[in-house]
Design an enzyme around this catalytic site. Structure first.
Site, PDB file in Angstrom:
ATOM      1  N   CYS A   2      16.896  31.016  57.867  1.00  0.00           N
ATOM      2  CA  CYS A   2      16.290  31.376  59.161  1.00  0.00           C
ATOM      3  C   CYS A   2      16.495  32.869  59.391  1.00  0.00           C
ATOM      4  O   CYS A   2      17.180  33.545  58.655  1.00  0.00           O
ATOM      5  CB  CYS A   2      16.979  30.606  60.277  1.00  0.00           C
ATOM      6  SG  CYS A   2      16.999  28.837  60.011  1.00  0.00           S
ATOM      7  N   ARG A  27      11.324  34.675  56.549  1.00  0.00           N
ATOM      8  CA  ARG A  27      12.534  33.863  56.291  1.00  0.00           C
ATOM      9  C   ARG A  27      12.369  32.453  56.845  1.00  0.00           C
ATOM     10  O   ARG A  27      13.188  31.569  56.594  1.00  0.00           O
ATOM     11  CB  ARG A  27      13.763  34.512  56.951  1.00  0.00           C
ATOM     12  CG  ARG A  27      14.115  35.895  56.455  1.00  0.00           C
ATOM     13  CD  ARG A  27      15.286  36.468  57.231  1.00  0.00           C
ATOM     14  NE  ARG A  27      16.495  35.711  57.000  1.00  0.00           N
ATOM     15  CZ  ARG A  27      17.326  35.927  55.968  1.00  0.00           C
ATOM     16  NH1 ARG A  27      17.045  36.869  55.099  1.00  0.00           N
ATOM     17  NH2 ARG A  27      18.398  35.204  55.786  1.00  0.00           N
ATOM     18  N   TRP A  74      13.755  28.056  59.841  1.00  0.00           N
ATOM     19  CA  TRP A  74      13.301  27.361  58.637  1.00  0.00           C
ATOM     20  C   TRP A  74      14.140  26.097  58.612  1.00  0.00           C
ATOM     21  O   TRP A  74      15.308  26.125  58.224  1.00  0.00           O
ATOM     22  CB  TRP A  74      13.552  28.238  57.400  1.00  0.00           C
ATOM     23  CG  TRP A  74      13.140  27.608  56.125  1.00  0.00           C
ATOM     24  CD1 TRP A  74      13.904  26.851  55.290  1.00  0.00           C
ATOM     25  CD2 TRP A  74      11.847  27.657  55.521  1.00  0.00           C
ATOM     26  NE1 TRP A  74      13.189  26.442  54.217  1.00  0.00           N
ATOM     27  CE2 TRP A  74      11.911  26.912  54.328  1.00  0.00           C
ATOM     28  CE3 TRP A  74      10.654  28.235  55.858  1.00  0.00           C
ATOM     29  CZ2 TRP A  74      10.818  26.749  53.482  1.00  0.00           C
ATOM     30  CZ3 TRP A  74       9.563  28.085  55.011  1.00  0.00           C
ATOM     31  CH2 TRP A  74       9.640  27.348  53.847  1.00  0.00           C
ATOM     32  N   ASN A 100      22.078  31.001  61.229  1.00  0.00           N
ATOM     33  CA  ASN A 100      21.393  30.812  59.944  1.00  0.00           C
ATOM     34  C   ASN A 100      22.427  30.278  58.966  1.00  0.00           C
ATOM     35  O   ASN A 100      23.468  30.892  58.754  1.00  0.00           O
ATOM     36  CB  ASN A 100      20.824  32.149  59.435  1.00  0.00           C
ATOM     37  CG  ASN A 100      20.258  32.011  58.021  1.00  0.00           C
ATOM     38  OD1 ASN A 100      19.749  30.943  57.670  1.00  0.00           O
ATOM     39  ND2 ASN A 100      20.382  33.048  57.216  1.00  0.00           N
ATOM     40  N   GLY A 101      22.172  29.086  58.402  1.00  0.00           N
ATOM     41  CA  GLY A 101      23.116  28.505  57.435  1.00  0.00           C
ATOM     42  C   GLY A 101      23.186  26.999  57.635  1.00  0.00           C
ATOM     43  O   GLY A 101      22.305  26.400  58.236  1.00  0.00           O
ATOM     44  N   GLU A 480       7.845  25.417  31.254  1.00  0.00           N
ATOM     45  CA  GLU A 480       7.928  26.230  32.476  1.00  0.00           C
ATOM     46  C   GLU A 480       7.870  27.700  32.121  1.00  0.00           C
ATOM     47  O   GLU A 480       7.182  28.487  32.780  1.00  0.00           O
ATOM     48  CB  GLU A 480       9.188  25.888  33.244  1.00  0.00           C
ATOM     49  CG  GLU A 480       9.459  26.770  34.446  1.00  0.00           C
ATOM     50  CD  GLU A 480       8.329  26.777  35.480  1.00  0.00           C
ATOM     51  OE1 GLU A 480       7.430  25.911  35.431  1.00  0.00           O
ATOM     52  OE2 GLU A 480       8.338  27.675  36.330  1.00  0.00           O
ATOM     53  N   LYS A 484       5.065  30.440  33.555  1.00  0.00           N
ATOM     54  CA  LYS A 484       5.438  31.714  34.201  1.00  0.00           C
ATOM     55  C   LYS A 484       4.712  32.872  33.528  1.00  0.00           C
ATOM     56  O   LYS A 484       4.129  33.735  34.171  1.00  0.00           O
ATOM     57  CB  LYS A 484       6.954  31.906  34.120  1.00  0.00           C
ATOM     58  CG  LYS A 484       7.740  30.983  35.013  1.00  0.00           C
ATOM     59  CD  LYS A 484       7.765  31.473  36.418  1.00  0.00           C
ATOM     60  CE  LYS A 484       7.100  30.710  37.481  1.00  0.00           C
ATOM     61  NZ  LYS A 484       6.680  29.386  37.467  1.00  0.00           N
ATOM     62  N   GLU A 487       0.845  32.725  34.215  1.00  0.00           N
ATOM     63  CA  GLU A 487       0.311  32.868  35.575  1.00  0.00           C
ATOM     64  C   GLU A 487       0.550  34.259  36.161  1.00  0.00           C
ATOM     65  O   GLU A 487      -0.154  34.652  37.081  1.00  0.00           O
ATOM     66  CB  GLU A 487       0.853  31.798  36.510  1.00  0.00           C
ATOM     67  CG  GLU A 487       2.336  31.855  36.808  1.00  0.00           C
ATOM     68  CD  GLU A 487       2.752  30.775  37.806  1.00  0.00           C
ATOM     69  OE1 GLU A 487       1.976  30.457  38.723  1.00  0.00           O
ATOM     70  OE2 GLU A 487       3.845  30.242  37.668  1.00  0.00           O
ATOM     71  N   HIS A 503       2.229  20.212  12.948  1.00  0.00           N
ATOM     72  CA  HIS A 503       1.069  19.309  13.042  1.00  0.00           C
ATOM     73  C   HIS A 503      -0.167  20.029  13.549  1.00  0.00           C
ATOM     74  O   HIS A 503      -1.079  19.403  14.101  1.00  0.00           O
ATOM     75  CB  HIS A 503       1.423  18.110  13.940  1.00  0.00           C
ATOM     76  CG  HIS A 503       2.556  17.307  13.409  1.00  0.00           C
ATOM     77  ND1 HIS A 503       2.463  16.498  12.298  1.00  0.00           N
ATOM     78  CD2 HIS A 503       3.849  17.249  13.798  1.00  0.00           C
ATOM     79  CE1 HIS A 503       3.631  15.951  12.037  1.00  0.00           C
ATOM     80  NE2 HIS A 503       4.493  16.385  12.933  1.00  0.00           N
ATOM     81  N   LYS A 602      -0.385  30.017  46.715  1.00  0.00           N
ATOM     82  CA  LYS A 602       0.995  29.536  46.750  1.00  0.00           C
ATOM     83  C   LYS A 602       1.034  28.023  46.934  1.00  0.00           C
ATOM     84  O   LYS A 602       1.838  27.345  46.347  1.00  0.00           O
ATOM     85  CB  LYS A 602       1.777  30.213  47.880  1.00  0.00           C
ATOM     86  CG  LYS A 602       3.240  29.800  47.958  1.00  0.00           C
ATOM     87  CD  LYS A 602       3.968  30.071  46.661  1.00  0.00           C
ATOM     88  CE  LYS A 602       5.365  29.503  46.613  1.00  0.00           C
ATOM     89  NZ  LYS A 602       5.957  29.543  45.272  1.00  0.00           N
TER      90      LYS A 602
END
Ligand code: AGP
Length: 607
Positions: A2, A27, A74, A100-101, A480, A484, A487, A503, A602
């Protein structure tokens, strides 16, 4: 994650608070609020949604008070709502708090305070702080804050406003960032520099375990016991946009570097007495006993996390697992029923394909567990159970900290299922938990070798094709790493099970073709080396990735990236980090738009 802000000085507080919160919206932005001290009383205004809603709520005739606090949320504990928005206050509205936490022991503290007659209105952990202050206050505001700090556990950056101390703000931090802005007869406190850069470039960066009392005359920094702390003034050179990225050139690099904190936050409160505790999952033993199959359904990077989840759940919980791409899942008439557990993974919690798969699974009677990064997201609201990743907002299109915390979610779920089904001895569970607790620091160790990877990236500037290979869990991470690279650098990268090269794909390997070979999985290491030798025999340029201390790989490849030793099942959380950094620096070297790569979004909310 947050955003918090506080002000005391010679100007009207509310415009400064709201402007500061707008700078912190990256945030978190599911709700917001401010509290000011007006004629001896705390006045609180809150809104749900983005900051513009708070502007509307405040209107034009807002308080002319010179002292106040603000928060943009958040959500972690408690869904996004007006009542859960900060600031939170005590029964008599004598104390207002923004935070925040995560207060890890908030439930036990809340129960004790309710026993004492305190009335709670929200579902948040933060509200406990306000009632604790009310309970601890005996005429000394700073003393009351110190008592609260000695009582709570977890992570926090908090600011307290009180009519019991009308001329001051009291703030404290542990594991969540906080800065104090030093103006001309006016002072600021905030989650980060972004919020106050329009007013001052002189700040104190608070350290963990520091508390600060801010009046219109000045700032006094101490430790939690009251011992003064000398602080150096930091002159901020960044511009406002750079400040939002925390001084990093791109959000993606900032988020890669946030992974140790995100990984730490995601395990906070979920590992107790060598067991996994998932409060958000209320699968009973009876319900679990009915489960005879698991599907993991997701898209893109989240799907790659599911590939790792498959191995962990099968190996630890002895349940058969299928991993499906969400856009394929519902068109193949999956064989699911009330004996099936469907795990949907989604950072945004809004991906249309994943959401459609979730609804299909529920329609067929399956039990659905979501792993998501956004509290209040559609996926989190429609699943039966949720495991939230506490990675904080992920702004860059390329997913990094969400992926590693999704992997952590797979570890936690796999262990949880094994615990409930009794398929792992407690010693083994303890061993895995011990290794998991080391991961955040090990991730930081990898980030500290960033310059080596930045150097390696230079050799990819003119590359058109690249291959990522590995076996078992290394193959899942190769998928993955390949995504990365594709993209954000637009290099045509492919990931292959190392044993599959001969193969067909081996036909594409020619002199200097770059091959990134992941070689951590001990049970297939020798086989992987054989595959590395196959590509070396065709003059490929091979970058190997293995555990520190393994000196054999260097004999077979051109470069080696080392990661700290860990259990093979946890290695994916670490092996992906060098691949994230490699793709980032290749993208920068090739002049690509790292945070907003072409053609991508996104969150893909269309099918
Ligand atoms: C990851 O780097 C990509 N941006 C993309 O594959 C992403 O993982 C995918 O679209 C799924 O998004 P979600 O996790 O929000 O559902």
């Amino acid at each position: 994650m947050c955003g918090i802000v506080g002000y005391i000085g010679k100007q009207v507080a509310i415009p400064i608070l709201v402007n500061g919160l707008k700078k912190l919206e990256y945030r978190g932005y599911d709700s917001a609020g401010v509290a000011v001290l007006d004629h001896g009383k705390i006045v609180v205004s809150k809104s749900v949604g983005k900051l513009v809603a708070l502007d509307e709520e405040l209107g034009a005739d807002y308080s002319q008070s010179y002292i106040g606090i603000g928060h943009t949320r958040w959500a972690t504990h408690g869904r996004p709502s007006h009542v859960n928005a900060h600031p939170h206050h005590d029964c008599n509205q004598d104390f207002a708090v923004v935070h925040n936490g995560i207060i890890e022991n908030y439930l036990e503290l809340k129960d004790a305070l309710i026993e004492k007659g305190h009335n709670f209105v929200s579902e948040t952990d933060t509200e406990v702080l306000a009632h604790l202050l009310e309970d601890c206050y005996d005429g000394d505001l700073e003393g009351a804050v110190r008592k609260v700090l000695a009582t709570i556990r977890g992570s926090y950056a908090m600011v307290v406003l009180s009519c019991k101390g009308p001329d001051k703000l009291v703030a404290a931090r542990k594991d969540s960032p906080m800065v104090v802005g030093l103006g001309d007869e006016e002072f600021f406190v905030a989650s980060d520099i972004t919020a106050i850069l329009n007013y001052t470039r002189k700040v104190y960066i608070l350290d963990d375990g520091e508390m600060v009392v801010i009046t219109g005359e000045g700032v006094n920094v101490t430790d939690f016991q009251g011992t003064p702390r000398a602080k150096e003034v930091y002159d901020v050179k960044w511009d406002a946009v750079a400040a939002e990225k925390g001084g990093y050139e791109h959000f993606m690099l900032k988020e890669i570097n946030e992974q140790p904190h995100a990984l730490q936050a995601t395990m906070l409160g979920r590992l107790k007495n060598e067991k996994v505790v998932l409060e958000e999952v209320d699968l009973t033993l009876e319900q679990l006993a009915q489960i005879n199959k698991v599907y993991i359904v997701a898209c893109g990077t989240a799907w790659h996390a599911g590939l790792v989840g498959k191995t962990l759940i099968e190996r630890w919980a002895h349940l058969p697992v299928e991993v499906d791409i969400a856009s394929e899942f519902r068109y193949r008439s999956p064989l699911i029923d009330e004996h099936t557990l469907v795990v949907v993974i989604s950072q945004s919690g809004e991906t249309a394909d994943t959401l459609a798969a979730l609804r299909e699974a529920k329609n067929r009677g399956a039990r659905v567990v979501a792993v998501t990064n956004v509290v209040g997201s559609t996926v989190s609201r429609e699943a039966h159970d949720v495991i939230f990743t506490w990675a904080g907002p992920e702004i860059a299109v390329a997913s990094t900290k969400a992926y590693t915390t999704q992997l952590e979610g797979m570890v936690l779920l796999g262990l949880y299922l094994a615990q409930v089904k009794g398929t792992l001895p407690s010693e083994k569970i303890g061993e895995i938990i011990t290794a998991l607790k080391k991961i955040p620091a090990q991730a930081q160790e990898i980030l500290d070798q960033e310059s080596l990877i930045k150097e390696l990236a230079k050799s990819f500037v003119d590359v058109e094709d690249a291959f990522f290979i590995g076996r078992s869990l290394d193959w899942a991470v190769a998928m993955e790493g390949s995504l990365k690279m594709k993209e954000i650098s637009y290099i045509h990268a492919e990931a292959y099970a190392a044993g599959e090269l001969k193969h067909g794909t081996l036909a594409l390997i020619t002199e200097n073709t770059p091959v990134i070979a992941l070689a951590t999985q001990r049970d297939v290491y020798d086989k992987t080396i054989s595959n590395v030798k196959e590509v070396k025999a065709r003059d490929a340029r091979v970058i190997g990735l293995t555990y520190k201390g393994n000196t054999s790989l260097a004999k077979s490849v051109d470069h080696v990236i080392y990661i700290p030793e860990t259990m093979d099942e946890l290695a994916p959380i670490l092996t992906v980090i060098p691949l994230q950094l490699l793709s980032y620096y290749v993208s920068v070297a090739r002049g690509c738009d790292v945070d907003k790569p072409r053609n991508l979004a996104k969150s893909v909310t269309v099918e």
